[in-house]
Design a protein around this motif. Structure first.
Motif, PDB file in Angstrom:
ATOM      1  N   TRP A   1       0.830  -1.208   0.000  1.00  0.00           N
ATOM      2  CA  TRP A   1       0.000   0.000   0.000  1.00  0.00           C
ATOM      3  C   TRP A   1       0.867   1.262   0.000  1.00  0.00           C
ATOM      4  CZ3 TRP A   1      -1.128   4.384   2.824  1.00  0.00           C
ATOM      5  CH2 TRP A   1      -2.340   5.019   2.507  1.00  0.00           C
ATOM      6  N   HIS A   2       2.001   1.206   0.700  1.00  0.00           N
ATOM      7  CA  HIS A   2       2.856   2.398   0.828  1.00  0.00           C
ATOM      8  C   HIS A   2       3.785   2.595  -0.366  1.00  0.00           C
ATOM      9  CE1 HIS A   2       1.906   3.935   4.814  1.00  0.00           C
ATOM     10  NE2 HIS A   2       1.838   2.684   5.255  1.00  0.00           N
ATOM     11  N   VAL A   3       4.313   1.501  -0.945  1.00  0.00           N
ATOM     12  CA  VAL A   3       5.354   1.665  -1.977  1.00  0.00           C
ATOM     13  C   VAL A   3       5.073   0.899  -3.264  1.00  0.00           C
ATOM     14  CG1 VAL A   3       7.182   2.144  -0.295  1.00  0.00           C
ATOM     15  CG2 VAL A   3       6.724  -0.230  -0.982  1.00  0.00           C
TER      16      VAL A   3
ATOM     17  N   GLU B   1       9.519  -3.738  -7.596  1.00  0.00           N
ATOM     18  CA  GLU B   1      10.194  -2.886  -8.572  1.00  0.00           C
ATOM     19  C   GLU B   1       9.961  -1.416  -8.257  1.00  0.00           C
ATOM     20  OE1 GLU B   1      12.416  -3.091 -11.197  1.00  0.00           O
ATOM     21  OE2 GLU B   1      12.718  -4.992 -10.172  1.00  0.00           O
ATOM     22  N   SER B   2       8.739  -1.087  -7.873  1.00  0.00           N
ATOM     23  CA  SER B   2       8.435   0.298  -7.482  1.00  0.00           C
ATOM     24  C   SER B   2       9.240   0.683  -6.247  1.00  0.00           C
ATOM     25  CB  SER B   2       6.939   0.459  -7.209  1.00  0.00           C
ATOM     26  OG  SER B   2       6.194   0.220  -8.383  1.00  0.00           O
TER      27      SER B   2
ATOM     28  N   LEU C   1      12.197  -0.562  -5.393  1.00  0.00           N
ATOM     29  CA  LEU C   1      13.587  -0.370  -5.810  1.00  0.00           C
ATOM     30  C   LEU C   1      13.767   0.974  -6.508  1.00  0.00           C
ATOM     31  CD1 LEU C   1      14.483  -3.954  -7.108  1.00  0.00           C
ATOM     32  CD2 LEU C   1      15.172  -2.897  -4.949  1.00  0.00           C
ATOM     33  N   ASP C   2      12.809   1.348  -7.343  1.00  0.00           N
ATOM     34  CA  ASP C   2      12.868   2.655  -8.003  1.00  0.00           C
ATOM     35  C   ASP C   2      12.868   3.782  -6.972  1.00  0.00           C
ATOM     36  OD1 ASP C   2      12.949   1.577 -10.552  1.00  0.00           O
ATOM     37  OD2 ASP C   2      10.791   1.751 -10.878  1.00  0.00           O
ATOM     38  N   ALA C   3      12.031   3.628  -5.947  1.00  0.00           N
ATOM     39  CA  ALA C   3      11.953   4.655  -4.902  1.00  0.00           C
ATOM     40  C   ALA C   3      13.261   4.728  -4.118  1.00  0.00           C
ATOM     41  CB  ALA C   3      10.787   4.359  -3.966  1.00  0.00           C
ATOM     42  N   LEU C   4      13.892   3.579  -3.877  1.00  0.00           N
ATOM     43  CA  LEU C   4      15.176   3.566  -3.170  1.00  0.00           C
ATOM     44  C   LEU C   4      16.264   4.248  -3.994  1.00  0.00           C
ATOM     45  CD1 LEU C   4      15.395   0.014  -1.547  1.00  0.00           C
ATOM     46  CD2 LEU C   4      15.100   2.211  -0.394  1.00  0.00           C
ATOM     47  N   VAL C   5      16.244   4.003  -5.294  1.00  0.00           N
ATOM     48  CA  VAL C   5      17.215   4.640  -6.177  1.00  0.00           C
ATOM     49  C   VAL C   5      17.031   6.153  -6.152  1.00  0.00           C
ATOM     50  CG1 VAL C   5      17.833   4.974  -8.603  1.00  0.00           C
ATOM     51  CG2 VAL C   5      17.612   2.667  -7.688  1.00  0.00           C
ATOM     52  N   GLU C   6      15.797   6.604  -6.266  1.00  0.00           N
ATOM     53  CA  GLU C   6      15.522   8.047  -6.241  1.00  0.00           C
ATOM     54  C   GLU C   6      15.930   8.654  -4.899  1.00  0.00           C
ATOM     55  OE1 GLU C   6      14.706  11.640  -7.630  1.00  0.00           O
ATOM     56  OE2 GLU C   6      14.577   9.798  -8.829  1.00  0.00           O
ATOM     57  N   ARG C   7      15.687   7.937  -3.843  1.00  0.00           N
ATOM     58  CA  ARG C   7      16.068   8.410  -2.500  1.00  0.00           C
ATOM     59  C   ARG C   7      17.588   8.524  -2.386  1.00  0.00           C
ATOM     60  NH1 ARG C   7      16.842   6.074   2.793  1.00  0.00           N
ATOM     61  NH2 ARG C   7      15.686   7.182   4.411  1.00  0.00           N
ATOM     62  N   THR C   8      18.304   7.549  -2.928  1.00  0.00           N
ATOM     63  CA  THR C   8      19.763   7.575  -2.893  1.00  0.00           C
ATOM     64  C   THR C   8      20.311   8.753  -3.686  1.00  0.00           C
ATOM     65  OG1 THR C   8      19.823   5.162  -2.681  1.00  0.00           O
ATOM     66  CG2 THR C   8      21.848   6.247  -3.405  1.00  0.00           C
ATOM     67  N   VAL C   9      19.729   9.006  -4.856  1.00  0.00           N
ATOM     68  CA  VAL C   9      20.143  10.146  -5.672  1.00  0.00           C
ATOM     69  C   VAL C   9      19.957  11.442  -4.885  1.00  0.00           C
ATOM     70  CG1 VAL C   9      19.579  11.500  -7.722  1.00  0.00           C
ATOM     71  CG2 VAL C   9      19.732   9.008  -7.888  1.00  0.00           C
ATOM     72  N   GLN C  10      18.849  11.574  -4.199  1.00  0.00           N
ATOM     73  CA  GLN C  10      18.587  12.785  -3.415  1.00  0.00           C
ATOM     74  C   GLN C  10      19.565  12.907  -2.242  1.00  0.00           C
ATOM     75  OE1 GLN C  10      14.449  12.571  -2.322  1.00  0.00           O
ATOM     76  NE2 GLN C  10      13.740  12.885  -4.426  1.00  0.00           N
TER      77      GLN C  10
END
Length: 208
Positions: free
Chosen positions: A45-47, A51-52, A54-63
């Protein structure tokens, strides 16, 4: 008992911790739910799906990598501080950085640190191609140094080791040098010293 409340940020933080410690293959929705003490459906429900996530983790790491900021009173000190911060952040999250690279976002991840370096080399009086060369040299030296560190960390036990190879004869009759080379490298000190030497050369006004 499942938790009654959970935020997306808590889910991402727990997922990032799992990846940092064990790599992306260890990240399953079931294991993440167990870490958080909640139901798997709550994670979805949250993420969304894995795959979604992992995408969110990648975006978080970039930030997070964009948080590197210069410190110090001189251009050399400030540029070196950016390089040290970049090395520290890269070193702290190897699995997450690998995920960023696999998704083709490495250049975007480095952009904030590059922009900080651009500002500092401009403040030091460099412009144009010289400024670009300085920014890239600092970035390449930082990443290259980190790759050497990682390679040494992963290499098998060396026989003979450095302590066995260096003596007064192999060090051209410089026993102090031999003793120093026989000791483990202080990687933080070595990185800072080499980066400071590089930056001093890059900012030299004679253009040589």
């Amino acid at each position: 008992m499942a938790r009654s409340s959970l935020t997306r940020e808590e889910v991402l933080e727990a997922a990032a911790a799992l990846v940092r410690q064990h790599g992306p293959d260890a990240l399953t929705m079931r294991k993440l739910a167990a870490e958080l003490g909640t139901a798997v459906t709550s994670i979805y429900w949250h993420v969304g799906n894995r795959e979604s996530l992992l995408d969110a983790l990648v975006e978080r790491t970039v930030q997070e990598m964009g948080a590197v900021r210069p410190a110090g009173r001189t251009p050399v000190a400030r540029i070196v501080s950016v390089a040290r911060g970049l090395r520290r952040e890269l070193h702290a999250r190897p699995h997450l950085i690998a995920m960023v690279h696999e998704r083709g976002l490495t250049e975007r991840m480095f952009l904030p640190a590059q922009q900080a370096l651009v500002h500092e080399v401009h403040a030091a009086g460099l412009r144009g191609a010289r400024a670009a060369d300085a920014v890239r040299a600092v970035q390449f030296q930082t990443v290259g140094f980190l790759l050497v560190e990682r390679n040494r960390e992963r290499s098998p036990l060396q026989r003979p080791g450095e302590g066995d190879l260096w003596d007064a004869a192999t060090a051209e009759h410089d026993p102090a040098l031999a003793r120093a080379l026989a000791l483990p490298a202080d990687q933080e000190r070595l990185f800072t010293a080499s980066m400071r030497a590089l930056v001093n050369g890059l900012l030299a006004t004679d253009g040589g």
